[in-house]
Scaffold this active site. Structure first.
Site, PDB file in Angstrom:
ATOM      1  N   LEU A  33       0.878  -1.168   0.000  1.00  0.00           N
ATOM      2  CA  LEU A  33       0.000   0.000   0.000  1.00  0.00           C
ATOM      3  C   LEU A  33       0.915   1.217   0.000  1.00  0.00           C
ATOM      4  CD1 LEU A  33      -2.571  -1.089   2.774  1.00  0.00           C
ATOM      5  CD2 LEU A  33      -2.824  -1.298   0.299  1.00  0.00           C
TER       6      LEU A  33
ATOM      7  N   VAL B   3       9.661   4.856   0.855  1.00  0.00           N
ATOM      8  CA  VAL B   3       9.897   3.572   1.531  1.00  0.00           C
ATOM      9  C   VAL B   3       9.432   2.405   0.654  1.00  0.00           C
ATOM     10  CG1 VAL B   3       9.487   2.221   3.624  1.00  0.00           C
ATOM     11  CG2 VAL B   3       9.701   4.704   3.778  1.00  0.00           C
ATOM     12  N   GLY B   4       8.262   2.574   0.007  1.00  0.00           N
ATOM     13  CA  GLY B   4       7.745   1.504  -0.867  1.00  0.00           C
ATOM     14  C   GLY B   4       8.735   1.163  -1.969  1.00  0.00           C
TER      15      GLY B   4
ATOM     16  N   LYS C 168       6.424   8.887  18.147  1.00  0.00           N
ATOM     17  CA  LYS C 168       7.389   7.791  18.287  1.00  0.00           C
ATOM     18  C   LYS C 168       7.593   7.451  19.773  1.00  0.00           C
ATOM     19  CE  LYS C 168       9.660   8.897  13.905  1.00  0.00           C
ATOM     20  NZ  LYS C 168      10.591   9.832  13.265  1.00  0.00           N
TER      21      LYS C 168
ATOM     22  N   GLY D  25      14.923   7.495   5.371  1.00  0.00           N
ATOM     23  CA  GLY D  25      15.578   7.179   4.096  1.00  0.00           C
ATOM     24  C   GLY D  25      15.011   5.896   3.508  1.00  0.00           C
TER      25      GLY D  25
ATOM     26  N   ILE E  23      17.135   1.627  12.194  1.00  0.00           N
ATOM     27  CA  ILE E  23      17.798   1.107  13.404  1.00  0.00           C
ATOM     28  C   ILE E  23      17.045  -0.128  13.892  1.00  0.00           C
ATOM     29  CG2 ILE E  23      18.555   1.632  15.756  1.00  0.00           C
ATOM     30  CD1 ILE E  23      18.269   4.598  15.123  1.00  0.00           C
TER      31      ILE E  23
HETATM   32  N1  HSE Z   1      10.119  13.065   9.457  1.00  0.00           N
HETATM   33  C1  HSE Z   1      10.802  11.993  10.101  1.00  0.00           C
HETATM   34  C2  HSE Z   1      12.154  12.501  10.593  1.00  0.00           C
HETATM   35  C3  HSE Z   1      11.011  10.860   9.126  1.00  0.00           C
HETATM   36  O1  HSE Z   1      12.567  13.625  10.268  1.00  0.00           O
HETATM   37  O2  HSE Z   1      12.794  11.816  11.376  1.00  0.00           O
HETATM   38  C4  HSE Z   1      11.202   9.516   9.770  1.00  0.00           C
HETATM   39  O3  HSE Z   1      10.150   9.147  10.611  1.00  0.00           O
END
Ligand code: HSE
Length: 431
Positions: free
Chosen positions: A10, A15-16, A206, A303, A137
């Site tokens: 999706l 990333v895809g 996060k 990335g 990571i």
């Molecule tokens: N916008 C996020 C960052 C990308 O700058 O770390 C990774 O989640």
């Protein structure tokens, strides 16, 4: 078990594209590990005509979500479209179709993680989200499996690359926040709308995930004290440097007596702290366990290929579970009722910069005020301010309770000799 495991993607953004590239480039290793091929069956995109960062057969692309979600060939759904909706609905549909789900979506997991886990469990499906925190990571799997005979007390990290890039440039090049943000946008390190990153929301989401996994407690976003970097003044980075500290946007989760405190805020870290040396767009998470002591996980936080490696580690776990017949059994059960540390019990060292009248007795008055609130000083700088006949005073306190420090701020504002409180920050460690 089939000879091929088919993936439905999706999203085909940064990333895809990385996921497709890794599946192509490392197919041999995947076959070696899994004893089956891994192939991409269908990819949901918004626009079929759009130029892509990776070679992909145009027949795999579709704009109809059912071609992926209801496709009987597909075993594992990889969600890399981002955003909360419609991703949330799609994943609920995927579970209803008995498909395993891998997602890199931190916003979705932070907001709806428990509901998604319940849906996965009910349908005996796997749900993994290694890429949602810290990009490439290897982090979440370590937190959930390597600390099981330990008790995590503190998780602290640089979990946003954009802000770390900006603060590093401000620190190393002496440039202002506005100038560095502009440069970061031109280089593609910061989004055109950088709000979620620079105001700390991305990092706060996060931290919700890290807190849930580390402390087995659901602490929702509204309980994360969040402050971004948009008001960080270069002057404070430079004074911090003089005093032996480096400014970082720190996600902080601490557990004391089963009470939890979670925050995201610009923090002055002592230069000897392992996180102080994490620069540019890199991320790092420091985890302190009662038994193991200090550990740290470091690497690229974003990335295409780094994040895709984390996604693929989940794909491999899901396939191994399919082969072993253990799908849908590996969940992080929260165990503890949420108890937030009250402000009276939160402690920190603090940095404070203020402008005061440059006359006899000023410092004694300020010092007396702190003394009465049981706050002592670790470091002091006094310099003439650019503003007429004012002194710029910079203080770093010893450990103090947050409630007393906030009371000190209120009382300072009411003092005749104090012209303005310019800034204050948490301080971590001793310089
Ligand atoms: N916008 C996020 C960052 C990308 O700058 O770390 C990774 O989640």
């Amino acid at each position: 078990m089939k000879n091929n495991v088919s993936i439905g993607l999706l999203g085909l953004g940064v990333v895809g594209s990385g996921v497709i590239k890794l599946i192509n480039d490392y197919q041999e290793s995947l076959v070696h590990q899994l004893d089956c091929n891994v192939k991409v069956e269908k990819v949901l995109v918004r626009n079929i005509e759009k130029a892509r960062q990776v070679d992909v057969d145009a027949n795999l692309l579709t704009t109809n979500p059912d071609d992926v979600l209801k496709n009987p060939e597909i075993d594992v759904i990889v969600e890399v479209m981002g955003g909360v909706e419609p991703a949330f609905q799609y994943l609920l549909e995927a579970f209803a179709e008995k498909k395993h789900v891998i997602t890199a979506n931190k916003d979705l997991i932070a907001l709806h993680g428990p509901e998604l886990e319940a849906a996965a469990k009910e349908n005996l499906c796997d749900l993994f989200y290694e890429a949602s925190v810290g990009g490439g990571i290897p982090l979440l799997r370590n937190i959930t499996s390597s600390f099981v005979s330990d008790r995590i007390q503190k998780v602290m990290g640089i979990v946003n690359g954009t802000t770390n890039f900006i603060l590093t440039k401000m620190d190393q090049e002496g440039a202002s926040y506005v100038d560095v943000l502009k440069e970061a946008q031109e280089l593609g390190f910061a989004e055109a709308d950088p709000t979620a990153d620079v105001e700390g929301l991305d990092a706060a989401r996060k931290m919700v995930i890290l807190t849930r996994l580390s402390f087995l407690t659901n602490v929702p976003l509204e309980d994360v004290e969040t402050k971004g970097i948009s008001s960080v003044d270069l002057v404070d980075i430079q004074y911090g440097k003089k005093l032996g500290y480096t400014m970082k946007l720190i996600g902080y989760a601490n557990r004391v007596d089963n009470q939890i405190e979670v925050s995201v805020q610009p923090t002055l870290l002592a230069n000897n702290h392992p996180l102080a040396g994490v620069h540019n767009e890199y991320n790092a998470v420091y985890v302190n366990g009662e038994a193991v002591g200090e550990t740290m996980f470091y690497g690229p936080g974003a990335g295409s290929l780094p994040t895709a490696t984390a996604v693929m580690s989940d794909v491999v776990s899901a396939i191994k579970n399919m082969k072993l017949g253990t799908s849908g059994k590996q969940f992080i059960e929260t165990r503890f009722k949420k108890e937030i540390t009250p402000i009276e019990k939160r402690t920190s060292k603090y940095y404070l910069r203020l402008h005061a009248k440059d006359e006899a007795g000023t410092f004694a008055t300020i010092s007396d005020l702190f003394n009465k609130l049981n706050i002592s000083f670790d470091q002091i700088i006094q310099a003439p301010s650019n503003e007429n006949s004012l002194a710029e005073i910079i203080l770093v306190t010893h450990m103090a309770s947050q409630v007393n420090f906030e009371e000190a701020l209120t009382q300072l504002k009411a003092l005749n000799v104090v012209e303005a409180i310019k800034s204050y920050y948490r301080v971590e460690g001793d310089a």
